[in-house]
Design an enzyme around this catalytic site. Sequence first.
Site, mmCIF file in Angstrom:
data_model
loop_
_atom_site.group_PDB
_atom_site.id
_atom_site.type_symbol
_atom_site.label_atom_id
_atom_site.label_comp_id
_atom_site.label_asym_id
_atom_site.label_seq_id
_atom_site.Cartn_x
_atom_site.Cartn_y
_atom_site.Cartn_z
ATOM 1 N N ASP A 1 3.202 -4.611 7.971
ATOM 2 C CA ASP A 1 1.958 -3.862 7.818
ATOM 3 C C ASP A 1 0.805 -4.856 7.929
ATOM 4 O O ASP A 1 0.515 -5.603 6.998
ATOM 5 C CB ASP A 1 1.953 -3.147 6.464
ATOM 6 N N LYS B 1 -10.351 -0.411 10.130
ATOM 7 C CA LYS B 1 -10.573 -1.637 9.348
ATOM 8 C C LYS B 1 -10.872 -2.826 10.255
ATOM 9 O O LYS B 1 -11.340 -3.854 9.808
ATOM 10 C CB LYS B 1 -9.348 -1.929 8.485
ATOM 11 N N CYS C 1 -4.718 2.604 -3.762
ATOM 12 C CA CYS C 1 -3.502 3.089 -3.087
ATOM 13 C C CYS C 1 -2.331 2.139 -3.299
ATOM 14 O O CYS C 1 -1.523 1.915 -2.385
ATOM 15 C CB CYS C 1 -3.717 3.294 -1.580
ATOM 16 N N GLN D 1 -4.518 -5.235 6.906
ATOM 17 C CA GLN D 1 -5.539 -6.172 6.408
ATOM 18 C C GLN D 1 -5.512 -7.479 7.194
ATOM 19 O O GLN D 1 -6.555 -8.012 7.576
ATOM 20 C CB GLN D 1 -5.320 -6.479 4.917
ATOM 21 N N HIS E 1 0.871 -1.170 0.000
ATOM 22 C CA HIS E 1 0.000 0.000 0.000
ATOM 23 C C HIS E 1 0.920 1.237 0.000
ATOM 24 O O HIS E 1 2.018 1.186 0.546
ATOM 25 C CB HIS E 1 -0.830 -0.060 1.295
HETATM 26 C C1 LIG Z 1 -5.664 0.646 4.638
HETATM 27 C C2 LIG Z 1 -4.272 0.203 4.602
HETATM 28 C C3 LIG Z 1 -3.240 1.010 5.069
HETATM 29 C C4 LIG Z 1 -3.459 2.411 5.570
HETATM 30 O O1 LIG Z 1 -4.417 2.521 6.555
HETATM 31 P P1 LIG Z 1 -4.810 4.001 7.039
HETATM 32 O O2 LIG Z 1 -5.908 3.800 8.000
HETATM 33 O O3 LIG Z 1 -5.255 4.736 5.800
HETATM 34 O O4 LIG Z 1 -3.585 4.602 7.604
HETATM 35 C C5 LIG Z 1 -1.960 0.517 5.023
HETATM 36 N N1 LIG Z 1 -1.701 -0.711 4.566
HETATM 37 C C6 LIG Z 1 -2.666 -1.526 4.120
HETATM 38 C C7 LIG Z 1 -2.314 -2.896 3.648
HETATM 39 C C8 LIG Z 1 -3.985 -1.101 4.123
HETATM 40 O O5 LIG Z 1 -4.947 -1.908 3.658
#
Ligand SMILES: *Cc1c(COP(=O)(O)O)cnc(C)c1O
Length: 411
Positions: free
Chosen positions: A205, A231, A369, A208, A128
């Site tokens: 990260d 999320k 993104c 998800q 992302h």
């Molecule tokens: C949504 C997402 C982000 C960023 O999340 P934010 O709430 O916009 O900071 C980063 N990495 C992944 C894989 C995402 O799906």
Amino acid sequence: MARALNMAKTTLDFKGDFPALAQSVNGKPVVYLDSAASAQKPQCVIDAMNEVMTKHYANVHRGVYTFSAETSAQFEDARGKVARFINAASEKEIVFTRNATEAVNLVASCFGQSLKEGDEIVITELEHHANIVPWYFLKEQRGIALKIVPVRPDRSLDMDAFEKLLSPKTKMVAVTQMSNVLGTVVDVAAIVERAHAAGAKVLIDGSQAIVHYDIDVRALGCDFYVFTGHKLYGPTGIGVLYGRYAALDALPPYQGGGEMIEKVSFDKITYKEPPVRFEAGTPAIVEAIGLGAAIDYLNGIDRTAAHTWEMEVFHAAEKLLSAIDGVTIYSTAPQRASIISFSLDEIHPHDVATVFDHLGIAVRTGHHCAQPLMKSLGVTGTVRASFALYNTMEDAEKLSAAVQKAKRLFL
Ligand SMILES: *Cc1c(COP(=O)(O)O)cnc(C)c1O
């Protein structure tokens, strides 16, 4: 309080816990398939946030009066809930941020201060933008090199290429645990092992992955793990940076201001220990408490059953879509979850989504993104349907019917 699985109907009614999903959109019951962008909120999260503001709202940590003490306790309690949820060794390893984006920026900016020209950071083609741009800043500012792990034709991460990119120059490996575009699940434990053997730190990260899998940061052995509240069925405005205590403590402060200092004079300032060192100013108090409530919600359901259920719905939707002539599915990695990225012949993704909206179906279109990944897929955008625990077989069927309808309208 575990929820019983209704074997007769093989369904779990999570939808009923999410008030927004009881509504209609354009005269149709809402079918929400954009949870990878942001999830709906269960009533208990809404209630918890309401309750703080109705009953004992005040700023945290500073007041000696009852409201402040109660809110502070609840705020710190939320930190403890996060720590236990990901099996951190201590709540001192949990830094509250605005979102996952800020958590990555924090690490890139603070860790980056120790880097020099020629140092290398490894990221992947699956990332992302939130896990690309903060590292790119270091390329601009400090002359570090970014090394990119490619995605294989089967949409899995090329682990052989990853190993070849590691060298004594590698200082950090920053990798997603699950792609927000392809749903590809990455073997991050293997990445941590190899990166550590090469002497590099690892940031995962989990924005998800944490929504769908139980996360144990100590079993993974990572140095940093980031995710975002909205999320994970929690509110916006709150994210989490987990750092192994020694890794966190090695970082200089991020932003300066109130709360993160020990002593301030105009000649000398000393800083507090983690996590407060990284939490300058008034935090997102109500949102942190809301995230704590979302974690309570997830702890209160049978997560294994919920995951099994969600995967059944997801695979059913995949099967329905792949049977439709003209549908190309990009999310085909052997290890994948909850996300279908697809196109429909030459029809522009936005046109597909517009037809869907008339039918009450919410999906996301565009580059998600992740422009470098789009480039490697050879497309400018896709339609993305993403599933969460509240989706049902009926949602999968409605998605498939909507694709058929879009085909009839445009082809
Ligand atoms: C949504 C997402 C982000 C960023 O999340 P934010 O709430 O916009 O900071 C980063 N990495 C992944 C894989 C995402 O799906």
